[in-house]
Scaffold this active site. Structure first.
Site, mmCIF file in Angstrom:
data_model
loop_
_atom_site.group_PDB
_atom_site.id
_atom_site.type_symbol
_atom_site.label_atom_id
_atom_site.label_comp_id
_atom_site.label_asym_id
_atom_site.label_seq_id
_atom_site.Cartn_x
_atom_site.Cartn_y
_atom_site.Cartn_z
ATOM 1 N N LYS A 52 0.841 -1.211 0.000
ATOM 2 C CA LYS A 52 0.000 0.000 0.000
ATOM 3 C C LYS A 52 0.871 1.254 0.000
ATOM 4 C CE LYS A 52 -3.796 -2.516 1.967
ATOM 5 N NZ LYS A 52 -4.499 -3.020 3.146
ATOM 6 N N GLN A 96 -4.896 -1.860 9.179
ATOM 7 C CA GLN A 96 -4.681 -3.185 8.586
ATOM 8 C C GLN A 96 -5.293 -4.261 9.496
ATOM 9 O OE1 GLN A 96 -3.270 -3.775 5.478
ATOM 10 N NE2 GLN A 96 -4.008 -5.835 5.847
ATOM 11 N N ASP A 119 -11.309 2.299 3.253
ATOM 12 C CA ASP A 119 -11.547 0.860 3.096
ATOM 13 C C ASP A 119 -13.032 0.565 2.832
ATOM 14 O OD1 ASP A 119 -9.441 -0.934 3.028
ATOM 15 O OD2 ASP A 119 -9.119 -0.898 5.195
#
Ligand code: NDP
Length: 278
Positions: A52, A96, A119
């Site tokens: 990322k 995460q 997200d």
């Protein structure tokens, strides 16, 4: 001959388009920063987080890294998220997953402000998707829609079957296919006659989390098969939820594993980051 949908190329195209957009936004004085939070030392999470960061660098977004030890308390983590919610420099916040057991993932997801929920996991983002309003969309299913569209595969009017109903893949996938005017069925572990249901599909999206479970007996001749699954087999090679070699002669198009859906997730995360500036 089946079309092998090239997720690597499509994700690269998307990242290149985003790079151009970010450069233009910079000229207007608008910059972006993504805050990436990692807890603990899970090797798979470290790989994802690094990928990322690399993608951010490629398209010109600043990535701010926050790596906490496994021992961080839930309260400390939530406080950090609240601080980032208030930080005007930060456009997107990503935590995460998975998190250590003593931290409630739902609480963490709900603490991220929906304006920075790149997200697309916040209940407000999911709610917006289900009633057709603007909001961040979960990256993997959004990537599947891009794969279909950019491969010239029509969704409107098609029978779409999604196998799997998780909050991050199956359910948003079904909602997105519905938004594109597909006729959508969601199948899961309690579905009766799964093979019959799956065989109705013109577009079959498989997110079942079982290596090579879906063979040609689940696939209608000429169907488009999207394999979201990702596993390492006994020889440490990557494979999907679909038995690729068994279905390849029955499909009109298919995503390989690796190189299909996988690369799209990060591309769509980057796309969400850019729309958060816009
Ligand atoms: P989950 O384990 O959360 O969900 C699996 C779903 O499959 C559940 O809804 C479950 O049903 C259903 N299921 C399980 N067994 C069967 C069965 N025998 N018949 C029918 N349905 C069944 O997985 P995720 O949605 O998180 O992920 C799915 C796959 O996608 C995994 O392989 C994962 O690694 C991969 N993945 C890949 C990503 C990428 O970037 N490429 C990103 C995210 C996930 P029920 O609800 O009834 O239990």
């Amino acid at each position: 001959m089946a079309l092998i949908i090239d997720g690597k190329k499509i994700s690269k195209d998307i990242k290149d388009e985003l790079k151009e957009k970010v450069a233009k936004l910079k000229q207007e004085g608008k910059t972006a920063a993504l805050a990436v939070i990692q807890v603990g030392e899970d090797p798979a999470s470290s790989v994802y987080v690094n990928n990322k960061k690399k993608a951010c660098e490629y398209i010109g977004i600043e990535s701010l890294s926050f790596h906490f030890p496994e021992t961080i308390t839930e309260e400390e983590l939530l406080d950090k998220i609240k601080e980032l919610n208030e930080d005007e420099k930060v456009n997107g916040i990503l935590v995460q997953l998975p998190l250590p057991k003593h931290i409630d993932e739902d609480k963490v997801i709900k603490t991220i402000t929906p304006e920075k929920d790149v997200d697309g996991f916040h209940p407000q983002s999911v709610g917006a998707l289900s009633i057709g309003q603007k909001g961040f969309v979960s990256c993997t299913p959004a990537g599947v829609i891009q794969l279909l569209k950019r491969s010239g595969i029509e969704i409107a009017g098609k029978e779409c079957v999604v196998i799997g109903r998780s909050n991050i893949v199956g359910k948003p996938m079904a909602l997105l296919l519905l938004r594109e005017n597909g006729t959508v069925t969601i199948a899961h572990s309690k579905t009766a006659n799964l093979k019959e249901v799956a065989k109705r599909a013109d577009i079959l999206v498989v997110a079942v989390g079982k290596p090579k479970m879906i063979d040609s007996s689940y696939v209608k001749e000429g169907a488009v098969v999207i394999d979201v699954g990702i596993h390492r087999n006994a020889e440490n090679k990557l494979c999907g939820d679909v038995d690729y070699d068994d279905v390849i002669d029955h499909v009109s198009a298919i995503t390989p594993v690796p190189g299909g859906v996988g690369p799209m997730t990060i591309a769509m995360l980057m796309s969400n980051c850019v729309s958060s500036i816009e």
